[in-house]
Design an enzyme around this catalytic site. Structure first.
Site, PDB file in Angstrom:
ATOM      1  N   ASP A   5       0.391  -4.615   3.106  1.00 15.63           N
ATOM      2  CA  ASP A   5      -0.224  -3.391   2.436  1.00 15.63           C
ATOM      3  C   ASP A   5      -0.960  -2.597   3.465  1.00 15.63           C
ATOM      4  OD1 ASP A   5      -1.757  -1.755   0.609  1.00 15.63           O
ATOM      5  OD2 ASP A   5      -0.645  -2.992  -0.730  1.00 15.63           O
ATOM      6  N   HIS A   9      -6.190  -0.682  -1.056  1.00 14.55           N
ATOM      7  CA  HIS A   9      -5.346  -1.191  -2.064  1.00 14.55           C
ATOM      8  C   HIS A   9      -4.942  -2.632  -1.461  1.00 14.55           C
ATOM      9  CE1 HIS A   9      -0.877  -1.003  -3.296  1.00 14.55           C
ATOM     10  NE2 HIS A   9      -1.513  -0.472  -4.313  1.00 14.55           N
ATOM     11  N   SER A  51       1.457  -1.799  -8.835  1.00 14.76           N
ATOM     12  CA  SER A  51       0.761  -2.338  -7.681  1.00 14.76           C
ATOM     13  C   SER A  51      -0.161  -3.434  -8.070  1.00 14.76           C
ATOM     14  CB  SER A  51      -0.184  -1.410  -7.117  1.00 14.76           C
ATOM     15  OG  SER A  51       0.354  -0.649  -6.115  1.00 14.76           O
TER      16      SER A  51
END
Ligand SMILES: *[C@@H]1O[C@H](CO)[C@@H](O)[C@H](O)[C@H]1NC(C)=O
Ligand SMILES: *[C@@H]1O[C@H](CO)[C@@H](O)[C@H](O)[C@H]1NC(C)=O
Ligand SMILES: *[C@@H]1O[C@H](CO)[C@@H](O)[C@H](O)[C@H]1NC(C)=O
Length: 843
Positions: free
Chosen positions: A198, A236, A408
């Site tokens: 990520d 994230h 996600s």
């Protein structure tokens, strides 16, 4: 040593170059990836080519990077092309490509490495108003007490554990991962590592620090061992990490596998090339067990993008060699483009057989409007929607986040459950994990019309995969699971079609029969995945849709029409995947149906296809590993026995089944009059010719298998008398027609029986219409037409009291549309206005 050189490569090339767009081009050199004969040393090749050996590519044995001064690199490119061409010519002529004195023949494959690109997007639309609109309902006291009991029994004192409804949901009992029971049995993730590929992992976070696995971590964007979030929106990856491995302590909440380890592999914060991406997804693959990937090509309903050959090879390398040969587990978020008509089969990561594709379900059990459907979707896991989101760790020493969402957030929860399964049963292979997911997922919303009952007795839905992940049954089943035998595969020949695709309600059918002998020869036992690789020439890709029908009548919607997809190309060697046929008998006739639902100036030709059945070997001891994937090769030698044939067939005269863009076309009469049917004569003529071919092919061909292609046409009757074909051909046509009609009637009866309990029984419904019901249901937002609208209404009702922007908010009106999508993940603003174009497109 290989590993060390991989690192050296990454450090050397990416290091100190973070600010530049093309880290590999700083010294004005061009880079080439070469696959060498095992016996050939890269240094030798470097000398031979006059190139510089830069190092091995990640964990890909015999794959190396070489560089060459840019101003001369066209010479090297030409030389490599020449080698490729020679190899191809020799392969075509049946010569043994390996046996040659030419030292250049040690180069088995080559590719010039394209400069780094930013093509991967995070998959988290912010449910920005979720917090403000949190449900006001109060849970039952007994549920609160049960939650407290679990927390105290397990010694969980994390402050936000009680908000982590995805772990234990006191408000909507049953709408959680069903994980606490397995924790109480002592399975908490010990010994398993999940790498979060990520934008970084905040290993200084108090919640992640105890479980951070530095050895498995790397920053491919900056070139260095620490995947520290550096950009303002590098949050994230940390949030995804918290979902899996947040420690049981006094900070924030806990992860699904709170005693497992998490590693950070940073790739999303800068452009990256295929070499680095290939290295990233194999990074430390003996130590990292699971790769959790909540990203992919942009979800704009117009993109069709797959990883390059090197990355595909790295994925195969991962499942073949990672975890000591048991296989790396790749978990991918399905994608957030459902509102734009996007579908996870247009994404080469999610539609890979090597990845577990995870869609979303919200805390009330509704299907979130962002979550993409497709035949490659294996399961769903919880995420944002219905007024709440996933509560997890954030970047910062003691920061928590309550608004993590999109697919996600669903992917990492599934990855966390895999971590628990592996900690209970470390010897599970990558395919065992997929089996366990298939077998233990729990179907949801079973009356929504999206489910097909498979011959195995299980149910599959393109919206939900096999259902939602149930951790308790997953881990329990894992504990006693009999390991599967190695993977076997059956590959059909290239099947020639070369036929114009009729527009409107007609479908172009191409059939292929798989025999028991063929499967026996392939050592093929139980069926798992099916992939179909297609070539279609078309001037507007989004008009196309493709179905695959199995011998047992199970339908995979491999591709759906996407009204935003205006690409003037068709499908170029694109591989669609389906898990819908898992466990089905593979012997029999498989049919691909291509439709071009839009009657317009954009048209195309179905050129050819081939398909692969993937499954379990009959005899595991003799089964080898699948070769590494190769790149597209235009050279499709059609076998004489497999000449495709074309015949005409009447289609039902009711609704146009394939219209999935009712925005513009729902008022259009779906049945064109014969005189309005410009494609009919052109369909007829080639069909006639093709028939001659098949008669020849059939007599000359082996009995083992055959293919045929059929065009369904509403108005055949008006053409029949003046068909212009030979008598023999006409007889053939009518005979085929009869058989196909009988088949359709049979199928129609089958479907009607299956769907007796459906909401509406329209006596005019027929096979085609039934077929499209499912398709519509994959596109809840697409239609004002009957069922579609009701379905849409159901979905909207699921978000009662909320507006669309809550689930998918955008506020950058001035940005181009794709950018808006590109930016969806990281917006924390509470205030947002709905994109008005979104609303108009839904009507
Ligand atoms: C959820 O876990 C419990 C044990 O905690 C188990 O009894 C139950 O069967 C599981 N739910 C499902 C749907 O399997
Ligand atoms: C596909 O279409 C292009 C452009 O119309 C054409 O040049 C090409 O020959 C077509 N290919 C096939 C295989 O039909
Ligand atoms: C059948 O097809 C083969 C190969 O295409 C060809 O050589 C042969 O002449 C054909 N036979 C007839 C009767 O058309």
């Amino acid at each position: 040593m290989r590993f060390v050189s991989g690192i050296a490569l990454a450090v050397g090339l990416a290091g100190a170059a973070s600010a530049t767009i093309h880290p590999r081009s700083q010294d004005s050199r061009d880079f080439f990836a070469l696959h060498l004969d095992t016996a050939t040393s890269p240094d030798h090749v470097a000398r031979m080519l006059g190139a510089r050996h830069e190092g091995q590519i990640g964990q890909l044995t015999d794959h190396h990077t070489f560089s060459f001064p840019r101003d001369q690199s066209s010479d090297l490119a030409a030389l490599l092309d020449n080698i490729k061409t020679k190899r191809k010519v020799r392969r075509r002529s049946g010569e043994n490509v390996a046996r040659s004195a030419d030292p250049l023949d040690s180069i088995l494959w080559s590719q010039k490495i394209a400069p780094p690109r930013q093509r991967l997007q995070k998959r988290a639309p912010p449910p920005s108003e979720a917090i403000a609109r949190r449900l006001n309902d109060v849970p039952e006291k007994s549920a609160i007490d049960a939650q407290s009991d679990i927390a105290s029994t397990l010694g969980i004192s994390d402050p936000i554990f009680k908000e982590q409804w995805h772990l234990f949901n006191p408000l909507q009992p049953g709408h959680d991962l069903n994980v606490t029971g397995i924790w109480l049995e002592g399975v908490t993730g010990h010994g398993v590592v999940t790498a979060i590929v990520d934008d970084g992992l905040d290993f200084d976070s108090n919640d992640l620090k105890p479980n951070y696995f530095a050895e498995g971590s790397y920053d491919f964007n900056e070139g260095g061992p620490e995947p520290r979030p550096l950009l303002i929106d590098d949050k994230h990856g940390t949030r995804c990490s918290g979902e899996i491995g947040a420690a049981k302590n006094d900070y924030c909440g806990v992860g699904v596998a709170y005693d497992s380890k998490v590693a950070g592999i940073r790739i999303l914060s800068a452009p990256i090339d295929d070499v680095d991406e290939a290295a990233a997804i194999n990074y430390e693959f003996q130590k990292n067990d699971i790769y959790s990937c909540s990203w992919g090509p942009i979800d704009d309903g117009a993109t069709m993008d797959a990883p390059g050959v090197l990355i595909k090879r790295a994925m195969v390398n991962g499942v073949q060699k990672g975890r000591d040969g048991k296989g790396s587990i790749f978990v991918f978020a399905a994608g957030n483009g459902a509102q734009y008509g996007d579908n996870c089969n247009f994404d080469g990561y999610t539609n890979s057989i090597y990845s577990i594709t995870v869609g979303a379900i919200d805390r009330q059990g509704s299907h979130p409007s962002y979550s993409e459907s497709c035949s490659a979707q294996l399961v769903v896991a919880y995420s944002s929607g219905s007024g709440d989101a996933i509560h997890t760790t954030d970047v910062g020493a003691n920061s928590c986040y309550s608004n993590h969402g999109g697919t996600s957030a669903a992917g990492p929860l599934a990855a966390g459950t895999v971590a628990l399964a592996l900690s209970a049963r470390p010897e599970l292979t990558w395919r065992d994990i997929q089996y366990l997911m298939v077998e233990t997922a729990v179907p949801v919303s079973e009356t929504d019309g999206s489910w097909q009952t498979l011959p195995s007795g299980r149910k599959f839905s393109h919206d939900w995969g096999f259902g939602k992940v149930d951790t308790y049954s997953l881990v329990h089943k894992a504990q006693t699971w009999e390991l599967v035998k190695p993977q076997a595969w059956y590959t059909s020949p290239w099947l020639r079609v070369h036929h114009n695709i009729p527009q409107g309600s007609q479908g172009l059918l191409s059939k292929f029969t798989v025999t028991a002998d063929q499967l026996k020869d392939a050592n093929f036992g139980r069926l798992e995945h099916v992939t179909v690789t297609m070539n279609i020439n078309h001037s507007r890709r989004g008009d196309l849709s493709v179905e695959l029908r199995s011998p047992a009548g199970i339908i995979s919607y491999l591709s759906v029409a996407r009204h935003r997809d205006k690409e003037p190309v068709g499908y170029l060697d694109w591989t669609f995947m389906s898990v819908a046929h898992w466990g089905e008998p593979a012997v029999g006739e498989w049919t691909v149906i291509v439709k071009d639902s839009e009657v317009n100036d954009f048209s195309g030709e179905f050129i050819d296809w081939r398909f692969n059945l993937w499954g379990e070997a009959v005899d595991g001891t003799t089964q080898g590993l699948h070769p590494l994937p190769d790149e597209h090769d235009d050279d499709h030698p059609y076998e004489e026995a497999h000449v495709a044939t074309t015949t005409l067939e009447p289609a039902p005269s009711k609704t146009n089944p394939a219209v999935t863009n009712p925005d513009e076309h729902h008022d259009r009469p779906v049945n064109q009059k014969p005189t309005d049917q410009p494609s009919a004569p052109t369909v007829t003529q080639p069909a006639d010719e093709e028939l001659e071919v098949v008669n020849n092919g059939t007599t000359a061909g082996s009995a083992a298998s055959s293919t045929s292609t059929a065009v369904s046409d509403n108005y055949l009757s008006s053409y029949l008398p003046t068909f212009g074909a030979s008598k023999r051909t006409q007889v053939w046509i009518y005979a085929s027609l009869g058989m196909i009609i009988v088949f359709f009637i049979g199928l129609g009866v089958f479907f009607q029986l299956q769907r007796l309990k459906r909401r509406r029984t329209n006596p005019q419904d027929d096979y085609e219409f039934e077929m499209i019901e499912d398709e519509d249901e994959m596109h809840p937002m697409t239609g004002p037409g009957g069922r579609t609208q009701r379905r849409g209404g159901e979905l909207y009702n699921a978000f009662a009291g909320e507006s669309d922007e809550e689930i998918f908010s955008e506020d950058d009106e001035e940005k181009p549309y794709r950018d808006r999508l590109a930016n969806i993940p990281e917006r924390d603003d509470e205030e947002s206005s709905p994109g008005s174009h979104l609303l108009t497109e839904k009507h």
